[in-house]
Design an enzyme around this catalytic site. Structure first.
Site, PDB file in Angstrom:
ATOM      1  N   LYS A  29       0.821  -1.220   0.000  1.00  0.00           N
ATOM      2  CA  LYS A  29       0.000   0.000   0.000  1.00  0.00           C
ATOM      3  C   LYS A  29       0.858   1.275   0.000  1.00  0.00           C
ATOM      4  O   LYS A  29       0.581   2.209  -0.754  1.00  0.00           O
ATOM      5  CB  LYS A  29      -0.925  -0.019   1.221  1.00  0.00           C
ATOM      6  CG  LYS A  29      -2.020   1.010   1.169  1.00  0.00           C
ATOM      7  CD  LYS A  29      -3.188   0.601   2.049  1.00  0.00           C
ATOM      8  CE  LYS A  29      -2.814   0.524   3.511  1.00  0.00           C
ATOM      9  NZ  LYS A  29      -2.696   1.854   4.129  1.00  0.00           N
ATOM     10  N   ARG A  81      -9.954   4.646   9.124  1.00  0.00           N
ATOM     11  CA  ARG A  81      -9.696   3.273   9.525  1.00  0.00           C
ATOM     12  C   ARG A  81     -10.987   2.515   9.832  1.00  0.00           C
ATOM     13  O   ARG A  81     -10.985   1.293   9.890  1.00  0.00           O
ATOM     14  CB  ARG A  81      -8.840   3.280  10.790  1.00  0.00           C
ATOM     15  CG  ARG A  81      -7.555   2.557  10.619  1.00  0.00           C
ATOM     16  CD  ARG A  81      -6.701   2.559  11.837  1.00  0.00           C
ATOM     17  NE  ARG A  81      -5.356   3.003  11.504  1.00  0.00           N
ATOM     18  CZ  ARG A  81      -4.544   2.389  10.655  1.00  0.00           C
ATOM     19  NH1 ARG A  81      -4.937   1.296  10.038  1.00  0.00           N
ATOM     20  NH2 ARG A  81      -3.360   2.857  10.406  1.00  0.00           N
ATOM     21  N   ARG A 130      10.042 -13.286   4.511  1.00  0.00           N
ATOM     22  CA  ARG A 130      11.100 -12.281   4.725  1.00  0.00           C
ATOM     23  C   ARG A 130      12.106 -12.747   5.776  1.00  0.00           C
ATOM     24  O   ARG A 130      11.734 -13.313   6.801  1.00  0.00           O
ATOM     25  CB  ARG A 130      10.466 -10.957   5.163  1.00  0.00           C
ATOM     26  CG  ARG A 130       9.761 -10.231   4.036  1.00  0.00           C
ATOM     27  CD  ARG A 130       8.648  -9.317   4.526  1.00  0.00           C
ATOM     28  NE  ARG A 130       9.081  -8.453   5.595  1.00  0.00           N
ATOM     29  CZ  ARG A 130       9.278  -7.138   5.477  1.00  0.00           C
ATOM     30  NH1 ARG A 130       9.055  -6.540   4.333  1.00  0.00           N
ATOM     31  NH2 ARG A 130       9.659  -6.427   6.506  1.00  0.00           N
ATOM     32  N   ARG A 171      11.886 -11.926  11.711  1.00  0.00           N
ATOM     33  CA  ARG A 171      11.355 -11.036  12.744  1.00  0.00           C
ATOM     34  C   ARG A 171      10.013 -11.584  13.251  1.00  0.00           C
ATOM     35  O   ARG A 171       9.262 -12.191  12.488  1.00  0.00           O
ATOM     36  CB  ARG A 171      11.136  -9.628  12.179  1.00  0.00           C
ATOM     37  CG  ARG A 171      12.429  -8.881  11.855  1.00  0.00           C
ATOM     38  CD  ARG A 171      12.139  -7.589  11.102  1.00  0.00           C
ATOM     39  NE  ARG A 171      11.211  -6.723  11.834  1.00  0.00           N
ATOM     40  CZ  ARG A 171      10.108  -6.185  11.324  1.00  0.00           C
ATOM     41  NH1 ARG A 171       9.769  -6.411  10.074  1.00  0.00           N
ATOM     42  NH2 ARG A 171       9.345  -5.404  12.054  1.00  0.00           N
ATOM     43  N   ARG A 224      -2.598 -10.333  12.184  1.00  0.00           N
ATOM     44  CA  ARG A 224      -2.733  -8.966  11.663  1.00  0.00           C
ATOM     45  C   ARG A 224      -3.789  -8.913  10.566  1.00  0.00           C
ATOM     46  O   ARG A 224      -4.536  -7.940  10.443  1.00  0.00           O
ATOM     47  CB  ARG A 224      -1.395  -8.477  11.120  1.00  0.00           C
ATOM     48  CG  ARG A 224      -0.420  -8.057  12.222  1.00  0.00           C
ATOM     49  CD  ARG A 224       0.996  -7.891  11.700  1.00  0.00           C
ATOM     50  NE  ARG A 224       1.132  -6.753  10.790  1.00  0.00           N
ATOM     51  CZ  ARG A 224       2.151  -6.619   9.924  1.00  0.00           C
ATOM     52  NH1 ARG A 224       3.087  -7.541   9.853  1.00  0.00           N
ATOM     53  NH2 ARG A 224       2.217  -5.561   9.151  1.00  0.00           N
TER      54      ARG A 224
END
Ligand SMILES: [Zn+2]
Length: 216
Positions: A13, A88, A127, A159, A170
């Site tokens: 985004k 939001r 990642r 991470r 999430r």
């Protein structure tokens, strides 16, 4: 052109917001940038926001909304803007609508970047971060087979934010918050979905194709 961009974490985004805004010659306005500008500029709203952040509390909606109002009143936003990270939720969307209405304005379009959950998980959970130089590699996109950084030889690690479980959580939070917002804009008939899979330039091209019919 007055635009809102929505999309899940991992949809690219921020990058798309940058490219679309620059293609349309309008400012990209993200809540993160507005916060930082107010806090570092020491504005009254920035000081107020900081008292919450320093306590580890969420900045209340009224403060965020006041900052957005200030930002949208600036000269460079008079001919259009691209909002990233606001609204939001439906309550904020209604406030934005009323704010614009007071100025005799309205949103032209809400672009939703559409990526399915498994693709987001593949992007984010693949990642690996270098513990030495901080560079990020991707197990698929960089064809990373070992756990060594090609740049500095440091050890790569995943991470916590990039762990599949965290990413899925999430995504759930995003769906809960955003699904009603997306329905709200669909009912207002200003929502357009853009397939956000594939190369960055291709996604930008699709987004621009979707925007063009709404341009005055
Ligand atoms: Zn490294």
């Amino acid at each position: 052109m007055r635009l809102v961009l929505v999309g899940p974490p991992g949809a690219g985004k921020g990058t798309q917001a940058q490219f679309i805004a620059s293609n349309l010659s309008i400012p990209k306005i993200s809540t993160g940038d507005i916060f930082r500008a107010n806090v570092s500029g020491g504005t009254d709203l920035g000081k107020l926001a900081k008292t919450y952040m320093d306590r580890g509390d969420l900045v209340p909606d009224e403060v965020t909304i006041a900052m957005v109002r200030d930002r949208l009143s600036e000269d460079d936003a008079q001919d259009g803007f691209l909002l990233d990270g606001f609204p939001r939720n439906v309550a904020q969307a209604e406030i934005l609508r009323d704010m614009l209405k007071d100025w005799g304005l309205a949103l032209d379009l809400v672009l939703e970047l559409v990526v399915d959950d498994d693709e987001v998980v593949r992007r984010l959970a693949g990642r690996r971060t270098c513990s030495q130089c901080g560079r990020i590699w991707h197990v698929d996109f960089d064809d990373k087979k070992d756990d060594r950084c090609d740049a500095c030889g440091g050890t790569l690690f995943q991470r916590d934010d990039d762990k599949e479980e965290t990413v899925r959580h999430r995504l759930e939070v995003y769906q809960q918050q955003t699904a009603p917002l997306v329905s709200y804009y669909a009912a207002e008939q200003i929502l357009v979905g853009v397939d956000a899979t594939g190369p960055v330039e291709e996604v930008t091209r699709r987004a621009m194709d979707a925007i063009r019919p709404y341009m005055a």
